[in-house]
Enzyme design. Structure first.
Site, PDB file in Angstrom:
ATOM      1  N   GLY A 164       0.791  -1.226   0.000  1.00 51.48           N
ATOM      2  CA  GLY A 164       0.000   0.000   0.000  1.00 51.48           C
ATOM      3  C   GLY A 164       0.821   1.274   0.000  1.00 51.48           C
TER       4      GLY A 164
ATOM      5  N   SER B 179       5.099   0.890  -3.850  1.00 50.63           N
ATOM      6  CA  SER B 179       6.466   0.466  -4.203  1.00 50.63           C
ATOM      7  C   SER B 179       6.643   0.296  -5.713  1.00 50.63           C
ATOM      8  CB  SER B 179       6.855  -0.808  -3.459  1.00 50.63           C
ATOM      9  OG  SER B 179       6.385  -1.940  -4.124  1.00 50.63           O
TER      10      SER B 179
ATOM     11  N   ALA C 161       5.087   1.817  -8.241  1.00 49.45           N
ATOM     12  CA  ALA C 161       5.149   3.120  -8.920  1.00 49.45           C
ATOM     13  C   ALA C 161       6.457   3.840  -8.583  1.00 49.45           C
ATOM     14  CB  ALA C 161       3.952   3.978  -8.519  1.00 49.45           C
TER      15      ALA C 161
ATOM     16  N   ASP D  40      -1.189   6.719  -7.649  1.00 51.19           N
ATOM     17  CA  ASP D  40       0.169   6.388  -7.192  1.00 51.19           C
ATOM     18  C   ASP D  40       1.221   7.085  -8.044  1.00 51.19           C
ATOM     19  OD1 ASP D  40      -1.090   4.690  -5.447  1.00 51.19           O
ATOM     20  OD2 ASP D  40       0.241   2.998  -5.817  1.00 51.19           O
TER      21      ASP D  40
END
Ligand code: PMV
Length: 329
Positions: free
Chosen positions: A104, A107, A109, A151
């Site tokens: 969440g 990581s 992106a 993200d």
């Protein structure tokens, strides 16, 4: 000559309000987390060697010309080269990240963003955030299937954002830098359970297909909380954020994306007097956020960290969302 090796990095991210509903066009708010980072080092290699991608933490090594099309790192490199219209360089790109995978914190992106930046800089170019974000969005589709684009946006822009997805693509999304009226401190606690976002997003989609009216109503309520959260953040009303986080979490529970471990951490945060708490990101595992009361923040933060660890958090990091430079000056 450009300095060698070229280095680039990208932060992790938290979603303060609106995950999942953001996939369905409701607003969401996210902020970068610089305490966890993805880093890329690119250096020249012997002529004819092509580009080699090394994911140091995963002990993975792949040559760009033979890597599969759906390899996210290779996709990020190929899209970058196509975007800047450059031939494949003879180089080695080493990727490292302190952001836990599938938890969440964005990581995937972040790793893509660092690689896009590193490769562009190795080629002597500095890409603006919008271009980096658009490339990373394409890579996110491999990770997530139907990413909202939040993200890649918050990580490429590296500032708190208010975000509304546009079904036409990331470049059409409504992206507004968030004015932060007063600083606030959050603890980010990791359940230690990795939970791929794609699977949770697919489950929510199945629920929405089964019960569209109920899910639409939940998304509307989450969207309204994100709007209220934006107002509270802009006005610097930190105490108002806690109850909004709690309400957002309850709606995520109704969407079926929390878990017993997340709920245990949430309960511990509340007993240790967090102003509010919620899961952040895809859910079912990964990380949760706890808002630390401002008065005596250090002692309060330590007490909360202790409580979260006792309740099973494998890691707790602290982050402070600060007013932008313009507001501080
Ligand atoms: O789990 P993360 O960090 O990838 O965050 C996912 C956020 C979602 O709203 C669940 C999905 C999305 O694409 O916005």
């Amino acid at each position: 000559m450009k300095p060698e090796p070229t280095q680039a990095s990208a932060p992790g991210k938290i979603i303060l309000f609106g995950e999942h509903a953001v996939v369905y066009g409701r607003p969401a708010i996210a902020a970068p987390v610089t305490q966890a980072k993805a880093k890329v080092t690119v250096k020249s290699a012997r002529p004819g060697s092509g580009l080699v991608l090394v994911a140091a933490d995963l002990e993975m090594r792949a040559a760009l010309d033979t890597a599969p099309v759906d390899d996210p790192l290779a996709a990020a490199a190929r899209l970058t080269l196509a975007h800047v219209d450059a031939p494949c360089p003879d180089a080695v790109a080493v990727i490292r990240s302190t952001i836990p995978i599938a938890s969440g914190l964005g990581s995937g992106a972040a790793v893509s963003t660092a690689l896009v930046r590193g490769l562009a800089e190795f080629l002597g170019l500095k890409l603006p955030p919008a271009e980096v974000s658009a490339i990373v969005f394409e890579v996110e589709k491999i990770h997530h299937g139907t990413p909202s684009g939040i993200d890649n946006t918050v990580i490429a822009y590296e500032q708190p954002v208010y975000f509304v997805r546009d079904p036409r693509g990331s470049e059409h999304a409504r992206i507004e830098p968030l004015r932060v009226g007063a600083r606030f401190k959050l603890l980010i606690a990791d359940t230690g359970v990795s939970s791929p976002t794609r699977l949770v997003v697919e489950d929510v989609r199945r629920g929405w297909q089964r019960e569209p009216a109920r899910y639409e109503a939940l998304f509307d309520q989450i969207g309204a909380i994100a709007e209220a959260g934006r107002g509270a953040i802009e006005r610097g009303e930190v105490e108002a954020l806690g109850p909004l986080m709690d309400e957002n979490h309850e709606l995520l529970v109704e969407l079926g994306v929390s878990s017993s471990r997340l709920n245990r951490l949430l309960a511990a945060a509340r007993s240790a007097k967090a102003l509010g708490a919620k899961l952040s990101g895809g859910g079912r595992g990964g990380n949760m956020l706890a808002l630390v009361e401002e008065a005596g923040a250090d002692a309060a933060g330590e007490r909360l960290t202790e409580a979260l660890k006792n309740a099973g958090a494998v890691n707790v990091i602290e982050t402070i969302v600060t007013p932008s430079t313009a507001e501080r000056d």
